[in-house]
Design a protein around this motif. Structure first.
Motif, PDB file in Angstrom:
ATOM      1  N   SER A  24       0.832  -1.216   0.000  1.00 25.87           N
ATOM      2  CA  SER A  24       0.000   0.000   0.000  1.00 25.87           C
ATOM      3  C   SER A  24       0.862   1.259   0.000  1.00 25.87           C
ATOM      4  CB  SER A  24      -0.915   0.020   1.231  1.00 25.87           C
ATOM      5  OG  SER A  24      -0.191   0.381   2.408  1.00 25.87           O
ATOM      6  N   LYS A  25       2.112   1.134   0.486  1.00 20.26           N
ATOM      7  CA  LYS A  25       3.072   2.241   0.561  1.00 20.26           C
ATOM      8  C   LYS A  25       2.563   3.419   1.394  1.00 20.26           C
ATOM      9  CE  LYS A  25       4.986   0.957  -3.938  1.00 20.26           C
ATOM     10  NZ  LYS A  25       5.390   1.385  -5.295  1.00 20.26           N
ATOM     11  N   MET A  26       1.624   3.138   2.286  1.00 17.24           N
ATOM     12  CA  MET A  26       1.057   4.217   3.096  1.00 17.24           C
ATOM     13  C   MET A  26       1.876   4.482   4.358  1.00 17.24           C
ATOM     14  SD  MET A  26      -2.315   2.306   4.681  1.00 17.24           S
ATOM     15  CE  MET A  26      -3.092   3.877   5.059  1.00 17.24           C
ATOM     16  N   GLY A  27       2.624   3.490   4.808  1.00 16.56           N
ATOM     17  CA  GLY A  27       3.408   3.648   6.017  1.00 16.56           C
ATOM     18  C   GLY A  27       2.546   3.810   7.252  1.00 16.56           C
ATOM     19  N   VAL A  28       3.182   3.886   8.424  1.00 19.03           N
ATOM     20  CA  VAL A  28       2.402   4.088   9.643  1.00 19.03           C
ATOM     21  C   VAL A  28       1.853   5.511   9.713  1.00 19.03           C
ATOM     22  CG1 VAL A  28       3.547   2.297  11.003  1.00 19.03           C
ATOM     23  CG2 VAL A  28       4.470   4.591  11.019  1.00 19.03           C
ATOM     24  N   LYS A  29       2.497   6.439   9.028  1.00 22.31           N
ATOM     25  CA  LYS A  29       1.967   7.808   8.963  1.00 22.31           C
ATOM     26  C   LYS A  29       0.596   7.795   8.297  1.00 22.31           C
ATOM     27  CE  LYS A  29       2.693  12.415   9.254  1.00 22.31           C
ATOM     28  NZ  LYS A  29       1.571  12.985   8.527  1.00 22.31           N
ATOM     29  N   GLY A  30       0.472   7.001   7.238  1.00 24.78           N
ATOM     30  CA  GLY A  30      -0.814   6.878   6.570  1.00 24.78           C
ATOM     31  C   GLY A  30      -1.864   6.228   7.453  1.00 24.78           C
ATOM     32  N   LEU A  31      -1.457   5.201   8.196  1.00 23.62           N
ATOM     33  CA  LEU A  31      -2.384   4.552   9.125  1.00 23.62           C
ATOM     34  C   LEU A  31      -2.842   5.544  10.189  1.00 23.62           C
ATOM     35  CD1 LEU A  31      -0.664   1.078   9.758  1.00 23.62           C
ATOM     36  CD2 LEU A  31      -2.769   1.494   8.467  1.00 23.62           C
ATOM     37  N   ILE A  39      -4.345  -0.608  16.368  1.00 24.35           N
ATOM     38  CA  ILE A  39      -3.257  -0.869  15.425  1.00 24.35           C
ATOM     39  C   ILE A  39      -3.411  -2.255  14.810  1.00 24.35           C
ATOM     40  CG2 ILE A  39      -1.690   0.689  16.638  1.00 24.35           C
ATOM     41  CD1 ILE A  39      -0.350  -1.737  17.910  1.00 24.35           C
ATOM     42  N   PRO A  40      -2.946  -2.444  13.565  1.00 24.72           N
ATOM     43  CA  PRO A  40      -2.992  -3.771  12.950  1.00 24.72           C
ATOM     44  C   PRO A  40      -2.250  -4.796  13.799  1.00 24.72           C
ATOM     45  CG  PRO A  40      -2.500  -2.106  11.302  1.00 24.72           C
ATOM     46  CD  PRO A  40      -2.438  -1.425  12.635  1.00 24.72           C
ATOM     47  N   GLU A  41      -2.700  -6.040  13.737  1.00 19.90           N
ATOM     48  CA  GLU A  41      -2.174  -7.087  14.615  1.00 19.90           C
ATOM     49  C   GLU A  41      -0.672  -7.306  14.491  1.00 19.90           C
ATOM     50  OE1 GLU A  41      -2.889  -9.418  17.772  1.00 19.90           O
ATOM     51  OE2 GLU A  41      -4.465  -8.342  16.683  1.00 19.90           O
ATOM     52  N   PHE A  42      -0.128  -7.125  13.275  1.00 21.38           N
ATOM     53  CA  PHE A  42       1.305  -7.414  13.118  1.00 21.38           C
ATOM     54  C   PHE A  42       2.198  -6.348  13.749  1.00 21.38           C
ATOM     55  CE2 PHE A  42      -0.060  -5.315   9.188  1.00 21.38           C
ATOM     56  CZ  PHE A  42       0.907  -4.336   9.008  1.00 21.38           C
ATOM     57  N   ALA A 139      10.607   3.728   3.446  1.00 15.06           N
ATOM     58  CA  ALA A 139       9.873   2.511   3.799  1.00 15.06           C
ATOM     59  C   ALA A 139       9.414   2.597   5.243  1.00 15.06           C
ATOM     60  CB  ALA A 139      10.739   1.269   3.601  1.00 15.06           C
ATOM     61  N   SER A 140       8.523   1.711   5.601  1.00 19.79           N
ATOM     62  CA  SER A 140       8.137   1.553   6.997  1.00 19.79           C
ATOM     63  C   SER A 140       8.821   0.295   7.507  1.00 19.79           C
ATOM     64  CB  SER A 140       6.619   1.413   7.130  1.00 19.79           C
ATOM     65  OG  SER A 140       6.260   1.347   8.491  1.00 19.79           O
ATOM     66  N   ASN A 141       9.690   0.425   8.506  1.00 23.79           N
ATOM     67  CA  ASN A 141      10.396  -0.714   9.086  1.00 23.79           C
ATOM     68  C   ASN A 141      11.318  -1.380   8.066  1.00 23.79           C
ATOM     69  OD1 ASN A 141       8.909  -1.874  11.929  1.00 23.79           O
ATOM     70  ND2 ASN A 141       7.745  -0.425  10.698  1.00 23.79           N
ATOM     71  N   GLY A 220      16.028   9.511   8.188  1.00 24.11           N
ATOM     72  CA  GLY A 220      15.079  10.453   8.782  1.00 24.11           C
ATOM     73  C   GLY A 220      13.833   9.702   9.220  1.00 24.11           C
ATOM     74  N   HIS A 221      13.747   9.404  10.526  1.00 24.70           N
ATOM     75  CA  HIS A 221      12.608   8.657  11.069  1.00 24.70           C
ATOM     76  C   HIS A 221      11.445   9.586  11.384  1.00 24.70           C
ATOM     77  CE1 HIS A 221      14.810   4.938  11.568  1.00 24.70           C
ATOM     78  NE2 HIS A 221      15.655   5.452  12.448  1.00 24.70           N
ATOM     79  N   CYS A 222      10.247   9.054  11.183  1.00 25.47           N
ATOM     80  CA  CYS A 222       9.029   9.726  11.640  1.00 25.47           C
ATOM     81  C   CYS A 222       8.255   8.747  12.510  1.00 25.47           C
ATOM     82  CB  CYS A 222       8.165  10.150  10.454  1.00 25.47           C
ATOM     83  SG  CYS A 222       6.581  10.896  10.929  1.00 25.47           S
ATOM     84  N   TYR A 223       7.954   9.172  13.752  1.00 20.74           N
ATOM     85  CA  TYR A 223       7.155   8.372  14.679  1.00 20.74           C
ATOM     86  C   TYR A 223       5.818   9.088  14.848  1.00 20.74           C
ATOM     87  CZ  TYR A 223      11.778   6.503  15.946  1.00 20.74           C
ATOM     88  OH  TYR A 223      13.035   5.947  15.920  1.00 20.74           O
ATOM     89  N   PRO A 224       4.812   8.736  14.052  1.00 24.66           N
ATOM     90  CA  PRO A 224       3.529   9.443  14.154  1.00 24.66           C
ATOM     91  C   PRO A 224       2.791   9.065  15.437  1.00 24.66           C
ATOM     92  CG  PRO A 224       3.653   8.027  12.188  1.00 24.66           C
ATOM     93  CD  PRO A 224       4.785   7.662  13.072  1.00 24.66           C
ATOM     94  N   TYR A 225       1.707   9.756  15.676  1.00 24.73           N
ATOM     95  CA  TYR A 225       0.833   9.418  16.799  1.00 24.73           C
ATOM     96  C   TYR A 225       0.392   7.966  16.690  1.00 24.73           C
ATOM     97  CZ  TYR A 225      -3.552   8.926  19.349  1.00 24.73           C
ATOM     98  OH  TYR A 225      -4.566   8.475  20.166  1.00 24.73           O
TER      99      TYR A 225
END
Length: 368
Positions: A24-31, A39-42, A139-141, A220-225
């Motif tokens: 999906s390429k949305m990343g956790v920022k998109g979530l 949060i998703p189970e994984f 990427a995410s992770n 450059g990491h982003c840790y969203p809410y």
């Protein structure tokens, strides 16, 4: 005592869910931006790995803060060398202030990296890939397919050296700031490496001669809410694999460092930069300097946490293709405690698994 029941639905297919999220390429920022409340189970980590997230009140110690203002004064430099040596031996982490970079440069860099992560998914998606070790990757992770559970962060990664990265390969929104930060962070790292080298009784320029600042990776990491910060991690406990790391962060807390048996929360110092020892430096110093575990807790603040990391590593190996403790640090009284290893061992160990702690160090330690 009976084992806790598995609450994961029997129809849940983790590998499929991970693949769908990745594609999906949305990343956790998109979530996060989508307004999800769970949060998703994984992303859910096992209870044992989350049991010590709440810091005890007695963990009131704080990271050493070292002032570099008087670095070039011959009569004051030895005291700074001693401070850096002590911090690298006992903490593996320290903050530096008066490092020569204006606050405006730090703020511009943070703002540019946040601007990248704030872009719409379709704009960021052209950089989304999983080709580690070269070029530019969003990427995410980075260990999404290797880790036991995913962590709540996205990353923009760029390999800045030893081969110069053409600025045109960097995203437009942060191109010049990232390119400039490569030079700024390298300058600070080389100052600190001189102090670390002197702390081992070596010549000031020995680490530079050994190419310790030539292979560089910007992240450059982003840790969203995160809507469920008690069920996941920002980044799991790990040690960095390289020589040293230079870390710039905004004012949102989250970084924790293992000191003795306790986790210590790192409070950002305005205008400061965080330096930490990597596994490689622990090895080449023959255990004199310590690479220590650190982690990032999931962000419960509405404001995203931005963390900008420059990893420094050597680019030229010994003629035999091996590396290990520096020979000039060894003696009959202080023999090598690590064996030599190859570049293939080093890279296979890092890229062949999820983030972890000192696994290479444990593999090459000489057992007495």
């Amino acid at each position: 005592m009976a084992a806790a029941a598995d609450v994961t639905p029997p129809s849940y297919h983790r590998a499929k869910a991970v693949k769908e999220f990745d594609e999906s390429k949305m990343g956790v920022k998109g979530l996060s931006d989508s307004g999800i409340t769970s949060i998703p189970e994984f992303f859910v980590h096992p209870p044992h790995s989350l049991s010590d997230l709440k810091l005890t009140s007695k963990a009131a110690v704080s990271l050493p803060v070292i002032d570099l203002a008087d670095l070039e004064y011959a009569d004051r430099r030895p005291a700074i060398v001693d401070q850096v040596k002590e911090a690298a031996k006992t903490w593996g982490f320290f903050q530096v202030v008066n490092h020569g970079l204006p606050v405006s440069v730090l703020e511009d860099t943070i703002r540019a990296v946040r601007a990248f992560h704030d872009q719409p998914r379709d704009v960021k998606a052209k950089y989304y890939k999983r080709e580690e070790g070269r070029g530019v990757m969003y990427a995410s992770n980075n260990d999404l397919y290797r880790a036991e559970a995913a962590s709540w962060h996205d990353s923009l990664q760029a390999w800045m050296g030893p081969e110069p990265l053409p600025p045109g390969e960097l995203p437009d929104v942060c191109r010049w700031e990232v390119a400039a930060w490569d030079g700024h962070a390298r300058g600070v790292a080389e100052k600190v490496m001189e102090l670390l080298s002197e702390g081992l009784g070596l010549e000031r320029g020995r680490f530079k001669e050994l190419t310790f600042s030539e292979s560089r990776a910007f992240v450059g990491h982003c840790y969203p809410y995160c809507p469920e910060p008690d069920r996941t991690m920002g980044i799991t406990p790990h040690t960095d694999p390289g020589i040293v790391t230079v870390l710039l962060q905004n004012g949102i807390k989250g970084l924790q460092v293992k000191h003795g048996r306790e986790w210590v929360e790192v409070s950002p110092v305005h205008g400061g930069l965080i330096i930490n020892v990597g596994d490689f430096l622990q090895i080449v110093s023959n255990g004199e300097y310590k690479s220590v575990q650190h982690r990032v807790v999931a962000n419960s603040e509405k404001e995203p946490r931005i963390s900008i990391v420059m990893f420094f590593n050597l680019s030229k190996w010994k003629g035999s293709g091996h590396y290990g403790p520096l020979p000039e640090l060894l003696s009959p009284e202080r023999p090598a405690i690590y064996r030599d290893f190859t570049d293939r061992e080093f890279f296979d160990n890092f890229f062949g698994k999820g983030l972890d702690s000192k696994s290479l160090i444990e593999k090459i330690k000489i057992q007495n």
